[in-house]
Write a protein that holds these residues in place. Sequence first.
Motif, short mmCIF file in Angstrom:
data_model
loop_
_atom_site.label_atom_id
_atom_site.label_comp_id
_atom_site.label_asym_id
_atom_site.label_seq_id
_atom_site.Cartn_x
_atom_site.Cartn_y
_atom_site.Cartn_z
N ASP A 170 0.83 -1.18 0.00
CA ASP A 170 0.00 0.00 0.00
C ASP A 170 0.88 1.25 0.00
O ASP A 170 1.68 1.46 0.91
CB ASP A 170 -0.90 -0.03 1.25
N LYS A 171 0.73 2.10 -1.01
CA LYS A 171 1.60 3.28 -1.15
C LYS A 171 1.39 4.27 -0.01
O LYS A 171 2.35 4.80 0.54
CB LYS A 171 1.34 3.97 -2.49
N ALA A 172 0.14 4.54 0.34
CA ALA A 172 -0.14 5.53 1.38
C ALA A 172 0.51 5.14 2.71
O ALA A 172 1.15 5.96 3.37
CB ALA A 172 -1.65 5.71 1.55
N TYR A 200 -7.93 3.74 -4.62
CA TYR A 200 -7.89 2.77 -3.53
C TYR A 200 -9.21 2.02 -3.42
O TYR A 200 -9.26 0.83 -3.20
CB TYR A 200 -7.59 3.48 -2.20
N THR A 244 -7.35 1.82 3.57
CA THR A 244 -7.50 3.21 3.18
C THR A 244 -8.95 3.68 3.14
O THR A 244 -9.21 4.85 2.97
CB THR A 244 -6.86 3.44 1.80
N ASP A 253 -8.15 8.41 -1.48
CA ASP A 253 -6.97 8.33 -2.31
C ASP A 253 -5.73 8.55 -1.46
O ASP A 253 -5.83 8.84 -0.25
CB ASP A 253 -7.06 9.29 -3.52
N THR A 254 -4.56 8.40 -2.05
CA THR A 254 -3.32 8.47 -1.28
C THR A 254 -3.21 9.77 -0.49
O THR A 254 -2.91 9.77 0.71
CB THR A 254 -2.11 8.32 -2.22
N TYR A 307 -5.76 10.04 2.38
CA TYR A 307 -5.41 9.14 3.48
C TYR A 307 -4.27 9.72 4.32
O TYR A 307 -4.30 9.67 5.55
CB TYR A 307 -5.02 7.78 2.92
#
Length: 199
Positions: free
Chosen positions: A113-115, A148, A156, A160-161, A164
């Motif tokens: 998960d990028k966030a 997401y 999330t 979105d990133t 979040y």
Amino acid sequence: MGSETTARSRKVMVVADPSRESAGALQYALSHVVVENDELILLHVESSYSWWNTFSFRKIYSLTPGPMPNSCEGGGGVGEGDFLEAMRQVCRIAQPKIPVRLERTQLMEETKDKANTILNKSNLLRVDLLIIGQRRGFSTAILGTSRYKLSGGSGTKGLDTAEYLIENSKCTCVAVQKRGQNAGYVLNTKTHKNFWLLA
């Protein structure tokens, strides 16, 4: 005295990737945020599906006057090191007294998960201010639908990133939307929504 030193020496992190949103976030940081004695950290989250395009890479260099280095010219492909070094060079031209650190990290194995990867890295580095470029499409702005939500990103809850990170970051997080060349920025934080800042 210690608190004065802290106030004058901040760690400002910009999420870096070869996109116009990231270029806009960097431009905002350089023109409106960082001051002498701050440290600027450019964080790139690597993944197996990283993508590059020449337009975005050239967009980074449009932030400052002067010719682009050879690696930016022509239609050839560019690599991660190239675009990060390009961003660092932009920082040095715009703010020569600000130290710039490049940080690369892989998506966390547990979540992919990028966030949360960004969140974890900002906490480890004890960042004082986190800045991320944000793209606001119709579905996100009106319906709250996001990448997401569509892709089933872990933890999330449909955000979105950028959203979040705004809601969950221990430090202040600013999501930046660049509005044209000289039209300024739309900023979002936990306490300010759609704040318009002139260029």
